[in-house]
Scaffold this motif. Structure first.
Motif, PDB file in Angstrom:
ATOM      1  N   UNK A 268     -24.226 -28.778 121.285  1.00 33.91           N
ATOM      2  CA  UNK A 268     -24.911 -28.444 120.046  1.00 33.91           C
ATOM      3  C   UNK A 268     -26.052 -27.481 120.316  1.00 33.91           C
ATOM      4  N   UNK A 269     -26.149 -26.460 119.456  1.00 34.36           N
ATOM      5  CA  UNK A 269     -27.245 -25.507 119.537  1.00 34.36           C
ATOM      6  C   UNK A 269     -28.324 -25.860 118.527  1.00 34.36           C
ATOM      7  N   UNK A 270     -29.345 -24.996 118.386  1.00 29.88           N
ATOM      8  CA  UNK A 270     -30.427 -25.260 117.434  1.00 29.88           C
ATOM      9  C   UNK A 270     -29.911 -25.243 115.993  1.00 29.88           C
ATOM     10  N   UNK A 271     -30.292 -26.230 115.202  1.00 31.75           N
ATOM     11  CA  UNK A 271     -29.928 -26.276 113.786  1.00 31.75           C
ATOM     12  C   UNK A 271     -30.884 -25.414 112.970  1.00 31.75           C
ATOM     13  N   UNK A 272     -30.448 -25.064 111.746  1.00 29.80           N
ATOM     14  CA  UNK A 272     -31.268 -24.236 110.859  1.00 29.80           C
ATOM     15  C   UNK A 272     -31.476 -24.996 109.558  1.00 29.80           C
ATOM     16  N   UNK A 273     -32.714 -25.281 109.222  1.00 27.35           N
ATOM     17  CA  UNK A 273     -33.040 -25.978 107.979  1.00 27.35           C
ATOM     18  C   UNK A 273     -33.631 -24.965 106.997  1.00 27.35           C
ATOM     19  N   UNK A 274     -32.869 -24.637 105.959  1.00 31.25           N
ATOM     20  CA  UNK A 274     -33.333 -23.661 104.974  1.00 31.25           C
ATOM     21  C   UNK A 274     -34.322 -24.303 103.993  1.00 31.25           C
ATOM     22  N   UNK A 300     -28.611 -18.637 100.399  1.00 26.34           N
ATOM     23  CA  UNK A 300     -29.322 -18.042 101.530  1.00 26.34           C
ATOM     24  C   UNK A 300     -28.369 -17.148 102.318  1.00 26.34           C
ATOM     25  N   UNK A 301     -28.925 -16.097 102.915  1.00 29.42           N
ATOM     26  CA  UNK A 301     -28.204 -15.273 103.877  1.00 29.42           C
ATOM     27  C   UNK A 301     -28.943 -15.381 105.200  1.00 29.42           C
ATOM     28  N   UNK A 302     -28.180 -15.685 106.268  1.00 28.13           N
ATOM     29  CA  UNK A 302     -28.788 -15.873 107.588  1.00 28.13           C
ATOM     30  C   UNK A 302     -28.176 -14.908 108.593  1.00 28.13           C
ATOM     31  N   UNK A 307     -26.474 -16.813 117.722  1.00 29.09           N
ATOM     32  CA  UNK A 307     -26.324 -18.136 117.116  1.00 29.09           C
ATOM     33  C   UNK A 307     -27.349 -19.157 117.598  1.00 29.09           C
ATOM     34  N   UNK A 308     -28.058 -18.863 118.665  1.00 29.48           N
ATOM     35  CA  UNK A 308     -29.088 -19.790 119.136  1.00 29.48           C
ATOM     36  C   UNK A 308     -30.471 -19.431 118.600  1.00 29.48           C
ATOM     37  N   UNK A 309     -30.559 -18.377 117.806  1.00 28.89           N
ATOM     38  CA  UNK A 309     -31.845 -17.975 117.222  1.00 28.89           C
ATOM     39  C   UNK A 309     -31.590 -17.366 115.845  1.00 28.89           C
ATOM     40  N   UNK A 310     -31.122 -18.190 114.923  1.00 24.73           N
ATOM     41  CA  UNK A 310     -30.745 -17.735 113.582  1.00 24.73           C
ATOM     42  C   UNK A 310     -31.997 -17.558 112.727  1.00 24.73           C
ATOM     43  N   UNK A 311     -32.000 -16.490 111.906  1.00 23.27           N
ATOM     44  CA  UNK A 311     -33.126 -16.241 111.015  1.00 23.27           C
ATOM     45  C   UNK A 311     -32.631 -16.006 109.596  1.00 23.27           C
TER      46      UNK A 311
END
Length: 558
Positions: A268-274, A300-302, A307-311
């Motif tokens: 598992x990589x870092x999750x993204x909480x919008x 949202x558009x990310x 994939x390990x540093x999604x913005x």
């Protein structure tokens, strides 16, 4: 300037700087919206609308399909303002999903007996037609489906009556046939690319499965985690990462990232909480951007280049209030695959939104460059066909299909380049005119080049059967004649020696004949199929030569 004015000016500048320093860049702008309700609200959540999808006509005209409480609405996105141009009634339900293959839409519903609706879109914008509703395919009940997936000519009906997923062949798009059934758990949704199925199984996590053999899927790996409520998934362009959304369960309702490059091991990589207080729903990706429908929080558009540093690079809130269970009200679905670069979002209360993300430039309809119109195509002589690039291949992945048709010929050659060297086909007839153009494709859309050119075939003094020129590419031609009864000819080209396998399959994916299975030298080859013992219907023929594999459809009519 008086002291009072100076103080006011300083305060204004300080305030302005504060606002600017806290402003967030937003690459999403709204173009238009339409709230065209049909029935509702639903009794469970107060929904008027459900999922959405898109359809792109061969000429590039773009349409939205949105599930309404009582049917499917079709909206012209190139009209100003956008407008509904067709409506297909269905069963009353708050759950509606649809996908498109070719000129047909396939609409499903759960919590109703609507079945699989097959909708002809080819007459848009004038009209759309319900061709038929299917409740059983073979022995499989398909009256209810929670979601539907389409990939490479196959339809996957998820959840509902199928529980797992029922796999249907669309070789005949209005008469789907059962190709397989995969049922390791209840599938809320699936995503399929390159014969790899990603099954979102709610509390049972994610199943990663090969469906190369539709009748016998093979599990490659599985993702499990505490409190899972996996609703749907999408894979990165390189296939190394899976992005999942959790609609239910005790886990955080965010976008999770999984590295699957070393199956069956998954990390598992870092999750993204919008939005930490709202429920996430659907994710779909185009290129290196993920588009997320997030109920109350909007869309949202990310940026997922890394994939390990999604913005987050853009967002838009569609929710304006309403809904009996407001936790699940708001942005339901998102579709980002329009060549124009626009995308759509469906909101359960207020309908359809047409948006633009400034990081996705429009994709062009590639003009043809060479050879010139009315040029000759001479037996045994390769000619290079060229066209303009549709988009940046790295950022907006797509492919091209070079299409030739005319007397005795109708074939497609696939490439990711903007040129292809081709030698004439054995089925071409001396002095006849043949047409060619290019299709620009991604996994969900197909658009034609704006022009179609002509070629005149010249056989010269050598008969077609004695061509000794070496082809420059592997190629499988369309059988001729097609339809046929009971014999037909299959032509293929080998640029080098290879072990050749040419096999015939029925619409269920079952092998019914082996035409060729041997080493062959380079050249243009022909093989004869005698289908005297076959029943009428659609068949597939598959050529394997070295690392080259291609499948085409043919029709036997008695």
């Amino acid at each position: 300037m008086t002291r009072t004015c100076k103080m006011f000016y300083a305060l204004f500048v300080a305030l302005l700087c504060t606002v600017i320093s806290h402003a967030q860049p937003n690459g999403v702008t709204v173009i238009d919206s339409l709230n065209a309700r049909h029935g509702g609200p639903g009794p469970n959540f107060g929904f008027y609308f459900a999922s959405c999808w898109g359809y792109v006509a061969p000429d590039g005209h773009e349409y939205a399909l949105i599930g309404c409480y009582s049917g499917t609405s079709i909206i012209d996105l190139d009209a100003r303002p956008i407008r509904e141009v067709a409506y297909i009634p269905g069963s009353n339900s708050e759950w509606k999903e649809m996908k498109v293959w070719g000129n047909y839409a396939y609409a499903v519903s759960e919590n109703s007996a609507q079945g699989l609706q097959i909708i002809d879109l080819s007459k848009l914008p004038d009209s759309a037609k319900l061709v038929r509703s299917v409740t059983t395919v073979g022995t499989r009940n398909v009256a209810q489906s929670h979601t539907v997936t389409v990939a490479d000519g196959f339809l996957y009906l998820n959840g509902g009556s199928s529980n797992g997923t029922a796999i249907l062949s669309l070789a005949d798009p209005i008469n789907p046939t059962l190709a397989g059934h995969y049922n390791p758990a209840y599938f809320h949704d699936t995503y399929v690319r390159n014969d790899t199925l990603i099954g979102a199984a709610l509390g049972n996590g994610v199943y990663i499965t090969s469906v190369a053999n539709k009748a016998a899927p093979v599990q490659l790996g599985r993702i499990t985690y505490t409190g899972s409520g996996t609703h749907n998934a999408w894979t990165s362009i390189d296939g190394r990462y899976i992005f999942t959304t959790d609609e239910v369960g005790s886990t955080t309702k965010n976008l999770k990232v999984w590295n699957i490059s070393n199956l069956p091991t998954v990390t598992q990589g870092p999750s993204v909480t919008f939005n930490p207080t709202r429920i996430i729903h659907n994710v779909h990706g185009r290129g290196y951007y993920a588009y997320v429908a997030h109920y109350h929080a909007g869309a949202f558009v990310a940026d997922v280049h890394n994939p390990t540093a999604i913005s987050t690079v853009g967002s838009y809130v569609t929710y304006r209030g309403g809904g009996t269970n407001a936790s699940y009200a708001g942005a339901w679905g998102v579709y980002p695959y329009f060549p124009s670069g626009r995308f759509i979002v469906s909101d359960t209360q207020t309908g359809l939104y047409l948006l633009r993300f400034n990081g996705m430039p429009p994709r062009l309809r590639s003009p043809l460059l060479a050879p010139a119109n009315q040029d000759t195509f001479t037996q045994g002589v390769a000619k290079t066909f060229r066209w303009r690039s549709a988009a940046n291949q790295a950022e907006d992945p797509h492919s091209y299909q070079l299409h030739f048709w005319g007397p005795g010929l109708d074939t497609l050659l696939k490439t990711r380049d903007t040129s292809l060297a081709v030698t004439p086909f054995a089925s071409m007839q001396n002095g006849q005119t043949y047409r060619w153009h290019v299709w620009i494709r991604d996994e969900f859309t197909r658009v034609s080049s704006p022009d179609t050119l002509q070629l005149i075939y010249k056989s010269g003094s050598t008969s077609v059967g004695t061509i000794d020129e070496t082809p420059v590419v592997f190629h499988l031609a369309q059988n001729y004649p097609n339809p046929f009864n009971p014999t037909t000819t299959i032509e293929y080209s080998l640029p080098q020696s290879a072990h050749v396998s040419l096999k015939i399959y029925n619409a269920l994916g079952e092998q019914v004949a082996v035409v060729v299975d041997e080493m062959q030298g380079a050249g243009v080859k022909t093989a004869q199929l005698d289908a005297g013992n076959f029943t009428s219907g659609v068949y597939l023929y598959r050529l394997s030569a070295g690392t080259f594999n291609q499948t085409k459809k043919m029709v036997l009519i008695r």
